[in-house]
Motif scaffolding. Structure first.
Motif, PDB file in Angstrom:
ATOM      1  N   GLY A  93       0.805  -1.210   0.000  1.00  0.00           N
ATOM      2  CA  GLY A  93       0.000   0.000   0.000  1.00  0.00           C
ATOM      3  C   GLY A  93       0.835   1.256   0.000  1.00  0.00           C
ATOM      4  O   GLY A  93       2.070   1.213  -0.047  1.00  0.00           O
ATOM      5  N   TYR A  94       0.129   2.379   0.035  1.00  0.00           N
ATOM      6  CA  TYR A  94       0.820   3.670   0.057  1.00  0.00           C
ATOM      7  C   TYR A  94      -0.040   4.715   0.754  1.00  0.00           C
ATOM      8  O   TYR A  94      -1.276   4.594   0.837  1.00  0.00           O
ATOM      9  N   PHE A  95       0.633   5.724   1.257  1.00  0.00           N
ATOM     10  CA  PHE A  95      -0.010   6.904   1.830  1.00  0.00           C
ATOM     11  C   PHE A  95       0.481   8.116   1.054  1.00  0.00           C
ATOM     12  O   PHE A  95       1.681   8.293   0.867  1.00  0.00           O
ATOM     13  N   LEU A 129      -7.979   3.578   9.567  1.00  0.00           N
ATOM     14  CA  LEU A 129      -8.791   4.587  10.241  1.00  0.00           C
ATOM     15  C   LEU A 129      -8.294   4.818  11.671  1.00  0.00           C
ATOM     16  O   LEU A 129      -8.170   5.971  12.118  1.00  0.00           O
ATOM     17  N   ASN A 130      -7.979   3.742  12.372  1.00  0.00           N
ATOM     18  CA  ASN A 130      -7.445   3.867  13.734  1.00  0.00           C
ATOM     19  C   ASN A 130      -6.085   4.566  13.734  1.00  0.00           C
ATOM     20  O   ASN A 130      -5.747   5.299  14.670  1.00  0.00           O
ATOM     21  N   MET A 131      -5.310   4.336  12.681  1.00  0.00           N
ATOM     22  CA  MET A 131      -4.011   5.001  12.556  1.00  0.00           C
ATOM     23  C   MET A 131      -4.202   6.519  12.474  1.00  0.00           C
ATOM     24  O   MET A 131      -3.510   7.280  13.143  1.00  0.00           O
ATOM     25  N   PHE A 132      -5.161   6.954  11.666  1.00  0.00           N
ATOM     26  CA  PHE A 132      -5.428   8.383  11.526  1.00  0.00           C
ATOM     27  C   PHE A 132      -5.854   9.000  12.860  1.00  0.00           C
ATOM     28  O   PHE A 132      -5.350  10.051  13.269  1.00  0.00           O
ATOM     29  N   GLN A 187       4.120   6.314  12.265  1.00  0.00           N
ATOM     30  CA  GLN A 187       3.081   5.411  12.768  1.00  0.00           C
ATOM     31  C   GLN A 187       3.002   4.101  11.986  1.00  0.00           C
ATOM     32  O   GLN A 187       2.160   3.257  12.288  1.00  0.00           O
ATOM     33  N   ALA A 188       3.872   3.927  11.005  1.00  0.00           N
ATOM     34  CA  ALA A 188       3.795   2.743  10.134  1.00  0.00           C
ATOM     35  C   ALA A 188       3.925   1.443  10.924  1.00  0.00           C
ATOM     36  O   ALA A 188       3.233   0.455  10.645  1.00  0.00           O
ATOM     37  N   ASP A 189       4.816   1.411  11.903  1.00  0.00           N
ATOM     38  CA  ASP A 189       5.010   0.187  12.693  1.00  0.00           C
ATOM     39  C   ASP A 189       3.748  -0.171  13.478  1.00  0.00           C
ATOM     40  O   ASP A 189       3.428  -1.354  13.649  1.00  0.00           O
ATOM     41  N   LYS A 190       3.036   0.852  13.956  1.00  0.00           N
ATOM     42  CA  LYS A 190       1.789   0.596  14.684  1.00  0.00           C
ATOM     43  C   LYS A 190       0.767  -0.070  13.770  1.00  0.00           C
ATOM     44  O   LYS A 190       0.030  -0.969  14.189  1.00  0.00           O
ATOM     45  N   LEU A 191       0.722   0.380  12.526  1.00  0.00           N
ATOM     46  CA  LEU A 191      -0.197  -0.214  11.563  1.00  0.00           C
ATOM     47  C   LEU A 191       0.145  -1.682  11.336  1.00  0.00           C
ATOM     48  O   LEU A 191      -0.743  -2.543  11.314  1.00  0.00           O
ATOM     49  N   ILE A 202       4.992  -0.579   2.316  1.00  0.00           N
ATOM     50  CA  ILE A 202       4.092   0.556   2.508  1.00  0.00           C
ATOM     51  C   ILE A 202       4.887   1.809   2.178  1.00  0.00           C
ATOM     52  O   ILE A 202       5.867   2.127   2.849  1.00  0.00           O
ATOM     53  N   ASN A 203       4.491   2.487   1.123  1.00  0.00           N
ATOM     54  CA  ASN A 203       5.205   3.678   0.674  1.00  0.00           C
ATOM     55  C   ASN A 203       4.505   4.945   1.160  1.00  0.00           C
ATOM     56  O   ASN A 203       3.281   4.977   1.315  1.00  0.00           O
ATOM     57  N   PHE A 204       5.301   5.995   1.358  1.00  0.00           N
ATOM     58  CA  PHE A 204       4.781   7.288   1.777  1.00  0.00           C
ATOM     59  C   PHE A 204       5.257   8.332   0.769  1.00  0.00           C
ATOM     60  O   PHE A 204       6.458   8.454   0.522  1.00  0.00           O
ATOM     61  N   CYS A 205       4.307   9.077   0.195  1.00  0.00           N
ATOM     62  CA  CYS A 205       4.632  10.013  -0.881  1.00  0.00           C
ATOM     63  C   CYS A 205       4.067  11.394  -0.585  1.00  0.00           C
ATOM     64  O   CYS A 205       2.960  11.525  -0.047  1.00  0.00           O
ATOM     65  N   LEU A 206       4.814  12.400  -0.963  1.00  0.00           N
ATOM     66  CA  LEU A 206       4.355  13.783  -0.859  1.00  0.00           C
ATOM     67  C   LEU A 206       3.775  14.202  -2.206  1.00  0.00           C
ATOM     68  O   LEU A 206       4.439  14.082  -3.230  1.00  0.00           O
TER      69      LEU A 206
END
Length: 376
Positions: free
Chosen positions: A281-283, A355-358, A297-301, A315-319
């Motif tokens: 996935g990605y954010f 959703l819980n992560m947010f 918070q990625a580890d919590k997920l 899990i990728n994170f992009c701006l």
């Protein structure tokens, strides 16, 4: 009136020649592989032509024509009929209509002003309706805008009075459970609206507000049947929302999409794809600081999903500085109604984890800000 899959169809106006609707039907019937994007582009073109063609005289003429065809309709019902017409049918009606002057033209100038405001700012709502195969009517455009924005929405108006909204996150278990939760929520909303409308001192402004809230609930309920969930979230006493979509594929395949806008974190879109118990996935976020907080918070997920025995590939994170791209939505058009129940359960579990992560990020960030304030 109710919003459903047939919403926007006007039965009692005859057409003597091929209409835009007929032409569109021919295009899409003959080319089954036409993308939602192409359909959206065509609808945008029709809306533009509609904007150029609408005048107070033509609006008056359409109003009079509907009233003549159905003389027992009330004034509200006539405008509901216009609001429930698809933009294609509305344009077909007014494009060749001759100017029809009459009394009370100032009223139609005001109505036209309202319609122009809707059509001039509807690109995102139009794409949304196209993606979810909902009729592109004026009323649906308004309702879609409520779902996609943080305007004066149903949950902002009624959150303190509603009990069932707190259950929506907890019931992210499967489609059946969520549908039952939205049924209960709709029942509660309708009871509140009925109670308020019985007030002897109620005025037309309050009645229109209640009608709008009722329409929003019907629209949200209709989306939930497509596994698109509009869920309220409370942050520091303020109500915002998450838009969440479940796409169930065949076998052990599926996808989750979550859209969330936060004052502190920015606009966020998260997508997770499941295939043969492998999750990737990605954010995407338009705020650099917000993206950094999410990464932390990625580890919590991952820990939250650890008991599912999933192989979390990446899990990728992009701006992404363009919020328009972040706010795009995946359609449930290809979702499989008879998918694997276990895969469905995992998809909902992943959705709940995101959703819980947010909400966890928001609460943690609020706490840290309060600590800093106390230290000062």
């Amino acid at each position: 009136y109710k919003i459903d899959d047939e919403f926007g169809l006007l039965q009692d106006i005859a057409y003597e020649k091929e209409t835009i609707t007929d032409q569109l039907g021919s295009i899409f019937d003959n080319k089954a592989d036409q993308s939602n994007f192409a359909q959206g582009e065509i609808l945008q073109s029709i809306v533009k032509q509609l904007l150029d063609s609408l005048t107070p005289d033509k609006l008056y003429g359409l109003h009079r024509k509907i009233k003549e065809n159905s003389p027992y309709l009330t004034e509200t019902e006539v405008w509901d009929t216009i609001g429930n017409m698809t933009v294609e049918k509305l344009f077909d009606e007014i494009r060749d209509m001759k100017a029809d002057t009459g009394v009370g033209q100032d009223f139609y100038y005001e109505r036209l002003k309202e319609l122009r405001e809707i059509y001039s700012n509807c690109d995102q709502a139009l794409r949304f309706l196209s993606d979810f195969k909902l009729p592109c009517t004026t009323t649906n455009l308004i309702m879609a805008e409520y779902v996609l924005s943080s305007k004066d929405t149903l949950f902002k108006n009624l959150k303190k009075q509603l009990k069932k909204t707190d259950d929506l996150t907890d019931t992210l278990i499967d489609k059946k459970t969520m549908n039952e939760a939205y049924d209960e929520l709709e029942k509660e909303v309708n009871e509140l609206i009925d109670k308020e409308s019985e007030d002897e001192e109620i005025d037309s402004f309050k009645l229109n507000r209640l009608r709008s809230l009722g329409l929003q609930m019907q629209f949200i309920r209709n989306l939930a049947k497509r596994e698109f969930y509009h869920i309220p979230v409370e942050v520091e006493g303020k109500i915002t929302h998450v838009n969440l979509t479940i796409i169930r594929g065949t076998g052990e395949k599926g996808k989750v999409s979550v859209n969330y806008t936060s004052e502190r974190l920015g606009s966020i879109k998260a997508e997770a794809t499941l295939k043969d118990r492998k999750l990737s996935g990605y954010f995407v976020c338009d705020n650099a600081e917000g993206l950094k907080i999410l990464q932390e918070q990625a580890d919590k997920l991952k820990r939250y999903l650890s008991d599912e025995n999933l192989d979390i590939k990446q899990i990728n994170f992009c701006l992404q500085r363009s919020p328009e791209n972040i706010r795009s939505y995946i359609s449930s058009e290809d979702s499989q109604e008879t998918g694997n129940p276990e895969t469905e359960r995992i998809l909902y579990r992943v959705a709940k984890a995101i959703l819980n992560m947010f909400t966890s990020v928001e609460e943690t960030d609020i706490f840290s800000h309060k600590e800093v304030a106390e230290l000062k």
